[in-house]
Motif scaffolding. Structure first.
Motif, PDB file in Angstrom:
ATOM      1  N   VAL A 131       7.455   4.533  -1.699  1.00  0.00           N
ATOM      2  CA  VAL A 131       8.408   4.358  -0.593  1.00  0.00           C
ATOM      3  C   VAL A 131       8.251   2.980   0.031  1.00  0.00           C
ATOM      4  O   VAL A 131       7.218   2.323  -0.118  1.00  0.00           O
ATOM      5  N   HIS A 132       9.264   2.531   0.727  1.00  0.00           N
ATOM      6  CA  HIS A 132       9.189   1.291   1.484  1.00  0.00           C
ATOM      7  C   HIS A 132      10.173   1.374   2.641  1.00  0.00           C
ATOM      8  O   HIS A 132      11.151   2.120   2.599  1.00  0.00           O
ATOM      9  N   HIS A 149      -1.733   2.964  -3.144  1.00  0.00           N
ATOM     10  CA  HIS A 149      -1.000   2.319  -4.228  1.00  0.00           C
ATOM     11  C   HIS A 149       0.079   1.438  -3.616  1.00  0.00           C
ATOM     12  O   HIS A 149       0.816   1.875  -2.729  1.00  0.00           O
ATOM     13  N   THR A 150       0.173   0.203  -4.070  1.00  0.00           N
ATOM     14  CA  THR A 150       1.186  -0.717  -3.569  1.00  0.00           C
ATOM     15  C   THR A 150       1.856  -1.442  -4.727  1.00  0.00           C
ATOM     16  O   THR A 150       1.335  -1.466  -5.850  1.00  0.00           O
ATOM     17  N   GLU A 151       2.996  -2.015  -4.428  1.00  0.00           N
ATOM     18  CA  GLU A 151       3.826  -2.659  -5.436  1.00  0.00           C
ATOM     19  C   GLU A 151       3.152  -3.866  -6.082  1.00  0.00           C
ATOM     20  O   GLU A 151       3.317  -4.110  -7.276  1.00  0.00           O
ATOM     21  N   PHE A 152       2.373  -4.621  -5.330  1.00  0.00           N
ATOM     22  CA  PHE A 152       1.856  -5.903  -5.820  1.00  0.00           C
ATOM     23  C   PHE A 152       0.346  -5.945  -6.003  1.00  0.00           C
ATOM     24  O   PHE A 152      -0.191  -6.976  -6.402  1.00  0.00           O
ATOM     25  N   TYR A 153      -0.352  -4.840  -5.691  1.00  0.00           N
ATOM     26  CA  TYR A 153      -1.806  -4.848  -5.785  1.00  0.00           C
ATOM     27  C   TYR A 153      -2.298  -3.648  -6.594  1.00  0.00           C
ATOM     28  O   TYR A 153      -1.605  -2.627  -6.687  1.00  0.00           O
ATOM     29  N   ASP A 154      -3.511  -3.778  -7.136  1.00  0.00           N
ATOM     30  CA  ASP A 154      -4.143  -2.638  -7.797  1.00  0.00           C
ATOM     31  C   ASP A 154      -4.486  -1.582  -6.758  1.00  0.00           C
ATOM     32  O   ASP A 154      -4.734  -1.914  -5.578  1.00  0.00           O
ATOM     33  N   PRO A 155      -4.528  -0.310  -7.146  1.00  0.00           N
ATOM     34  CA  PRO A 155      -4.901   0.744  -6.191  1.00  0.00           C
ATOM     35  C   PRO A 155      -6.279   0.478  -5.583  1.00  0.00           C
ATOM     36  O   PRO A 155      -7.175  -0.054  -6.240  1.00  0.00           O
ATOM     37  N   ILE A 156      -6.439   0.848  -4.334  1.00  0.00           N
ATOM     38  CA  ILE A 156      -7.705   0.656  -3.626  1.00  0.00           C
ATOM     39  C   ILE A 156      -8.047   1.926  -2.868  1.00  0.00           C
ATOM     40  O   ILE A 156      -7.165   2.593  -2.327  1.00  0.00           O
ATOM     41  N   VAL A 157      -9.324   2.283  -2.845  1.00  0.00           N
ATOM     42  CA  VAL A 157      -9.784   3.455  -2.101  1.00  0.00           C
ATOM     43  C   VAL A 157     -10.208   3.015  -0.700  1.00  0.00           C
ATOM     44  O   VAL A 157     -10.979   2.072  -0.544  1.00  0.00           O
ATOM     45  N   VAL A 158      -9.691   3.702   0.295  1.00  0.00           N
ATOM     46  CA  VAL A 158     -10.051   3.448   1.697  1.00  0.00           C
ATOM     47  C   VAL A 158     -10.738   4.711   2.208  1.00  0.00           C
ATOM     48  O   VAL A 158     -10.143   5.791   2.203  1.00  0.00           O
ATOM     49  N   ARG A 159     -11.985   4.552   2.646  1.00  0.00           N
ATOM     50  CA  ARG A 159     -12.795   5.705   3.005  1.00  0.00           C
ATOM     51  C   ARG A 159     -12.835   5.930   4.512  1.00  0.00           C
ATOM     52  O   ARG A 159     -12.293   5.148   5.291  1.00  0.00           O
ATOM     53  N   GLU A 160     -13.474   7.038   4.897  1.00  0.00           N
ATOM     54  CA  GLU A 160     -13.586   7.414   6.304  1.00  0.00           C
ATOM     55  C   GLU A 160     -14.137   6.267   7.143  1.00  0.00           C
ATOM     56  O   GLU A 160     -15.087   5.593   6.744  1.00  0.00           O
ATOM     57  N   GLN A 161     -13.494   6.018   8.276  1.00  0.00           N
ATOM     58  CA  GLN A 161     -13.829   4.940   9.210  1.00  0.00           C
ATOM     59  C   GLN A 161     -13.426   3.557   8.705  1.00  0.00           C
ATOM     60  O   GLN A 161     -13.772   2.546   9.315  1.00  0.00           O
ATOM     61  N   TYR A 165      -4.095  -2.548   6.345  1.00  0.00           N
ATOM     62  CA  TYR A 165      -2.883  -3.044   7.003  1.00  0.00           C
ATOM     63  C   TYR A 165      -1.995  -3.613   5.903  1.00  0.00           C
ATOM     64  O   TYR A 165      -2.450  -4.432   5.107  1.00  0.00           O
ATOM     65  N   ILE A 166      -0.738  -3.162   5.841  1.00  0.00           N
ATOM     66  CA  ILE A 166       0.141  -3.622   4.771  1.00  0.00           C
ATOM     67  C   ILE A 166       1.529  -3.974   5.289  1.00  0.00           C
ATOM     68  O   ILE A 166       1.930  -3.556   6.378  1.00  0.00           O
ATOM     69  N   ASP A 167       2.236  -4.721   4.476  1.00  0.00           N
ATOM     70  CA  ASP A 167       3.650  -5.004   4.678  1.00  0.00           C
ATOM     71  C   ASP A 167       4.427  -3.782   4.194  1.00  0.00           C
ATOM     72  O   ASP A 167       4.388  -3.438   3.011  1.00  0.00           O
ATOM     73  N   SER A 168       5.142  -3.108   5.101  1.00  0.00           N
ATOM     74  CA  SER A 168       5.810  -1.853   4.750  1.00  0.00           C
ATOM     75  C   SER A 168       7.006  -2.041   3.830  1.00  0.00           C
ATOM     76  O   SER A 168       7.480  -1.071   3.221  1.00  0.00           O
ATOM     77  N   THR A 169       7.531  -3.279   3.736  1.00  0.00           N
ATOM     78  CA  THR A 169       8.657  -3.505   2.826  1.00  0.00           C
ATOM     79  C   THR A 169       8.187  -3.504   1.374  1.00  0.00           C
ATOM     80  O   THR A 169       9.006  -3.429   0.456  1.00  0.00           O
ATOM     81  N   MET A 170       6.878  -3.605   1.155  1.00  0.00           N
ATOM     82  CA  MET A 170       6.292  -3.487  -0.174  1.00  0.00           C
ATOM     83  C   MET A 170       6.164  -2.000  -0.498  1.00  0.00           C
ATOM     84  O   MET A 170       5.617  -1.217   0.288  1.00  0.00           O
ATOM     85  N   ALA A 171       6.675  -1.577  -1.639  1.00  0.00           N
ATOM     86  CA  ALA A 171       6.613  -0.163  -2.009  1.00  0.00           C
ATOM     87  C   ALA A 171       5.161   0.316  -2.002  1.00  0.00           C
ATOM     88  O   ALA A 171       4.259  -0.392  -2.475  1.00  0.00           O
ATOM     89  N   HIS A 172       4.937   1.518  -1.472  1.00  0.00           N
ATOM     90  CA  HIS A 172       3.568   1.990  -1.318  1.00  0.00           C
ATOM     91  C   HIS A 172       3.507   3.513  -1.303  1.00  0.00           C
ATOM     92  O   HIS A 172       4.507   4.198  -1.119  1.00  0.00           O
ATOM     93  N   ALA A 173       2.284   4.024  -1.504  1.00  0.00           N
ATOM     94  CA  ALA A 173       2.025   5.460  -1.437  1.00  0.00           C
ATOM     95  C   ALA A 173       0.571   5.668  -1.071  1.00  0.00           C
ATOM     96  O   ALA A 173      -0.304   4.896  -1.477  1.00  0.00           O
ATOM     97  N   TYR A 174       0.327   6.718  -0.291  1.00  0.00           N
ATOM     98  CA  TYR A 174      -1.038   7.101   0.081  1.00  0.00           C
ATOM     99  C   TYR A 174      -1.364   8.431  -0.592  1.00  0.00           C
ATOM    100  O   TYR A 174      -0.659   9.428  -0.382  1.00  0.00           O
TER     101      TYR A 174
END
Length: 210
Positions: A131-132, A149-161, A165-174
Protein backbone atom coordinates in the motif's frame (compact mmCIF):
# COMPACT_ATOMS: atom_id res chain seq x y z
CA UNK A 1 -15.95 18.35 24.52
CA UNK A 2 -16.52 21.53 22.55
CA UNK A 3 -18.41 21.95 19.32
CA UNK A 4 -15.10 22.64 17.59
CA UNK A 5 -13.96 19.10 18.35
CA UNK A 6 -17.01 16.88 17.80
CA UNK A 7 -17.10 13.23 18.77
CA UNK A 8 -18.60 10.60 16.49
CA UNK A 9 -21.76 10.84 18.59
CA UNK A 10 -22.00 14.60 18.08
CA UNK A 11 -21.49 14.21 14.32
CA UNK A 12 -24.16 11.51 13.96
CA UNK A 13 -26.63 13.44 16.12
CA UNK A 14 -25.94 16.54 14.01
CA UNK A 15 -26.66 14.63 10.79
CA UNK A 16 -29.91 13.33 12.27
CA UNK A 17 -31.03 16.71 13.56
CA UNK A 18 -30.12 18.44 10.29
CA UNK A 19 -32.47 16.08 8.45
CA UNK A 20 -35.18 16.27 11.11
CA UNK A 21 -35.12 12.52 11.74
CA UNK A 22 -36.05 10.70 14.90
CA UNK A 23 -33.76 7.90 16.09
CA UNK A 24 -36.30 5.42 14.72
CA UNK A 25 -36.29 7.10 11.29
CA UNK A 26 -32.49 7.19 11.17
CA UNK A 27 -32.40 3.54 12.19
CA UNK A 28 -34.70 2.67 9.30
CA UNK A 29 -32.52 4.58 6.84
CA UNK A 30 -29.19 3.18 8.05
CA UNK A 31 -30.14 -0.33 9.16
CA UNK A 32 -28.48 0.30 12.54
CA UNK A 33 -30.62 -0.46 15.64
CA UNK A 34 -32.14 2.44 17.57
CA UNK A 35 -30.42 1.33 20.78
CA UNK A 36 -27.01 1.35 19.06
CA UNK A 37 -27.54 4.81 17.55
CA UNK A 38 -28.66 6.16 20.92
CA UNK A 39 -25.54 4.83 22.67
CA UNK A 40 -23.29 6.25 19.93
CA UNK A 41 -24.95 9.68 20.17
CA UNK A 42 -24.32 9.71 23.91
CA UNK A 43 -20.69 8.61 23.41
CA UNK A 44 -21.25 5.34 25.23
CA UNK A 45 -20.45 3.23 22.16
CA UNK A 46 -18.50 3.54 18.93
CA UNK A 47 -19.22 1.88 15.58
CA UNK A 48 -17.18 -0.80 13.87
CA UNK A 49 -15.66 0.02 10.51
CA UNK A 50 -18.28 -2.10 8.74
CA UNK A 51 -21.07 -0.14 10.43
CA UNK A 52 -19.43 3.15 9.51
CA UNK A 53 -19.27 2.00 5.89
CA UNK A 54 -22.92 1.00 6.03
CA UNK A 55 -23.93 4.34 7.53
CA UNK A 56 -21.92 6.40 5.03
CA UNK A 57 -23.28 4.50 2.04
CA UNK A 58 -26.92 4.58 3.09
CA UNK A 59 -26.77 8.27 3.99
CA UNK A 60 -24.61 9.10 0.96
CA UNK A 61 -21.93 10.89 2.97
CA UNK A 62 -18.16 10.44 2.90
CA UNK A 63 -16.31 8.44 5.54
CA UNK A 64 -14.15 11.49 6.23
CA UNK A 65 -17.21 13.32 7.59
CA UNK A 66 -17.59 10.59 10.20
CA UNK A 67 -13.93 10.99 11.16
CA UNK A 68 -14.49 14.75 11.67
CA UNK A 69 -11.74 15.43 9.14
CA UNK A 70 -13.48 17.22 6.30
CA UNK A 71 -15.54 19.98 7.86
CA UNK A 72 -14.97 23.72 7.45
CA UNK A 73 -12.51 25.19 9.93
CA UNK A 74 -13.99 27.62 12.48
CA UNK A 75 -13.52 31.28 11.65
CA UNK A 76 -11.93 31.97 15.03
CA UNK A 77 -8.33 30.80 15.10
CA UNK A 78 -7.69 28.44 17.99
CA UNK A 79 -4.27 28.88 19.55
CA UNK A 80 -4.10 25.52 21.31
CA UNK A 81 -5.46 22.04 20.64
CA UNK A 82 -5.71 19.03 22.89
CA UNK A 83 -7.32 15.62 22.79
CA UNK A 84 -7.22 13.05 25.57
CA UNK A 85 -8.25 9.63 24.32
CA UNK A 86 -8.60 6.05 25.50
CA UNK A 87 -8.59 2.76 23.64
CA UNK A 88 -12.32 2.49 24.37
CA UNK A 89 -12.94 5.79 22.57
CA UNK A 90 -10.75 4.86 19.59
CA UNK A 91 -12.35 4.21 16.24
CA UNK A 92 -11.67 0.54 15.52
CA UNK A 93 -11.12 -0.84 12.03
CA UNK A 94 -10.77 -4.60 11.65
CA UNK A 95 -9.19 -6.19 8.57
CA UNK A 96 -7.80 -9.70 7.94
CA UNK A 97 -4.24 -8.39 8.34
CA UNK A 98 -4.62 -5.73 11.04
CA UNK A 99 -6.75 -4.31 13.83
CA UNK A 100 -6.50 -0.51 13.69
CA UNK A 101 -7.40 1.80 16.57
CA UNK A 102 -7.61 5.40 15.33
CA UNK A 103 -6.88 7.66 18.29
CA UNK A 104 -8.03 11.24 19.01
CA UNK A 105 -10.62 11.25 16.23
CA UNK A 106 -12.39 14.18 17.91
CA UNK A 107 -9.78 16.56 16.49
CA UNK A 108 -10.34 17.62 12.91
CA UNK A 109 -7.95 19.00 10.29
CA UNK A 110 -5.13 17.00 11.84
CA UNK A 111 -1.78 16.79 10.09
CA UNK A 112 -0.92 13.71 12.12
CA UNK A 113 -3.04 10.57 12.47
CA UNK A 114 -2.11 8.43 15.50
CA UNK A 115 -2.96 4.74 15.09
CA UNK A 116 -2.48 1.80 17.44
CA UNK A 117 -2.25 -1.31 15.27
CA UNK A 118 -2.23 -5.03 15.99
CA UNK A 119 -0.50 -6.82 13.10
CA UNK A 120 -1.30 -10.43 12.12
CA UNK A 121 -0.21 -10.84 8.47
CA UNK A 122 2.78 -13.19 8.20
CA UNK A 123 3.66 -13.05 4.49
CA UNK A 124 3.41 -10.71 1.51
CA UNK A 125 1.16 -13.29 -0.16
CA UNK A 126 -1.21 -13.10 2.79
CA UNK A 127 -0.94 -9.30 2.88
CA UNK A 128 -1.48 -8.74 -0.85
CA UNK A 129 -0.35 -5.72 -2.84
CA UNK A 130 1.81 -3.22 -0.96
CA UNK A 131 0.00 0.00 0.00
CA UNK A 132 0.98 3.64 -0.32
CA UNK A 133 -0.60 6.97 0.53
CA UNK A 134 0.35 10.62 0.93
CA UNK A 135 2.70 11.86 3.65
CA UNK A 136 5.18 10.15 5.96
CA UNK A 137 4.82 7.77 8.88
CA UNK A 138 6.58 6.73 12.07
CA UNK A 139 6.17 3.25 13.59
CA UNK A 140 7.23 2.24 17.11
CA UNK A 141 7.05 -1.44 18.07
CA UNK A 142 5.42 -1.93 21.48
CA UNK A 143 5.15 -5.73 21.51
CA UNK A 144 6.67 -8.45 19.31
CA UNK A 145 8.60 -7.71 16.13
CA UNK A 146 7.65 -6.71 12.59
CA UNK A 147 9.16 -7.18 9.16
CA UNK A 148 8.91 -4.04 7.06
CA UNK A 149 8.69 -4.42 3.28
CA UNK A 150 9.15 -1.33 1.12
CA UNK A 151 9.31 -0.57 -2.57
CA UNK A 152 12.97 0.53 -2.68
CA UNK A 153 14.64 -1.31 0.21
CA UNK A 154 15.26 -4.89 1.31
CA UNK A 155 12.94 -6.12 4.09
CA UNK A 156 14.08 -5.18 7.59
CA UNK A 157 13.06 -6.54 10.99
CA UNK A 158 12.10 -3.93 13.60
CA UNK A 159 11.95 -5.33 17.12
CA UNK A 160 10.31 -4.32 20.39
CA UNK A 161 11.30 -0.80 21.51
CA UNK A 162 12.69 -0.05 18.03
CA UNK A 163 11.17 2.27 15.44
CA UNK A 164 11.17 3.10 11.74
CA UNK A 165 10.26 6.25 9.78
CA UNK A 166 9.34 6.03 6.09
CA UNK A 167 8.01 7.99 3.16
CA UNK A 168 4.39 6.79 2.90
CA UNK A 169 4.24 7.41 -0.86
CA UNK A 170 6.68 4.49 -1.18
CA UNK A 171 4.73 1.22 -1.35
CA UNK A 172 5.04 -0.64 1.94
CA UNK A 173 3.70 -3.40 4.18
CA UNK A 174 4.13 -4.37 7.82
CA UNK A 175 4.22 -8.09 8.59
CA UNK A 176 4.72 -10.12 11.76
CA UNK A 177 8.37 -11.19 12.02
CA UNK A 178 9.34 -14.86 12.29
CA UNK A 179 8.75 -16.25 15.76
CA UNK A 180 5.83 -13.93 16.56
CA UNK A 181 2.13 -14.60 16.30
CA UNK A 182 1.16 -10.92 16.52
CA UNK A 183 2.80 -7.54 16.98
CA UNK A 184 1.49 -4.33 18.50
CA UNK A 185 2.77 -1.02 17.12
CA UNK A 186 2.03 2.67 17.52
CA UNK A 187 2.07 4.54 14.23
CA UNK A 188 1.78 8.22 13.39
CA UNK A 189 0.95 9.18 9.80
CA UNK A 190 1.51 12.80 8.84
CA UNK A 191 0.99 15.05 5.84
CA UNK A 192 0.99 18.78 5.12
CA UNK A 193 -1.82 18.20 2.64
CA UNK A 194 -5.46 18.00 3.67
CA UNK A 195 -7.42 14.79 3.26
CA UNK A 196 -4.95 12.45 4.98
CA UNK A 197 -7.75 10.41 6.56
CA UNK A 198 -9.45 9.97 3.18
CA UNK A 199 -6.11 8.87 1.72
CA UNK A 200 -5.67 6.26 4.46
CA UNK A 201 -9.21 4.96 4.05
CA UNK A 202 -8.85 4.65 0.28
CA UNK A 203 -5.34 3.22 0.03
CA UNK A 204 -4.82 1.34 3.28
CA UNK A 205 -8.31 -0.06 3.86
CA UNK A 206 -9.12 -0.44 0.20
CA UNK A 207 -12.21 1.73 0.06
CA UNK A 208 -12.00 3.77 -3.14
CA UNK A 209 -14.52 6.48 -3.70
CA UNK A 210 -15.30 7.22 -0.06
Amino acid sequence: MTADHPTLGVIIRGIRNKNGWTLKEMSAKTGIPVSTLSKVEHDRLTLTYDKLQQLSRRLNISMSELFAENRPAPERQVMGRRSVGTIEQALRVETPNYDYFYLCTDLRHKRMIPILTRIRAKSTKEFGELVHHQGEEFIFVIEGAIEVHTEFYDPIVVREQQSIYIDSTMAHAYLVADGCEEALVLGVCSSEEQGLMDSLIKNVHGEPGL
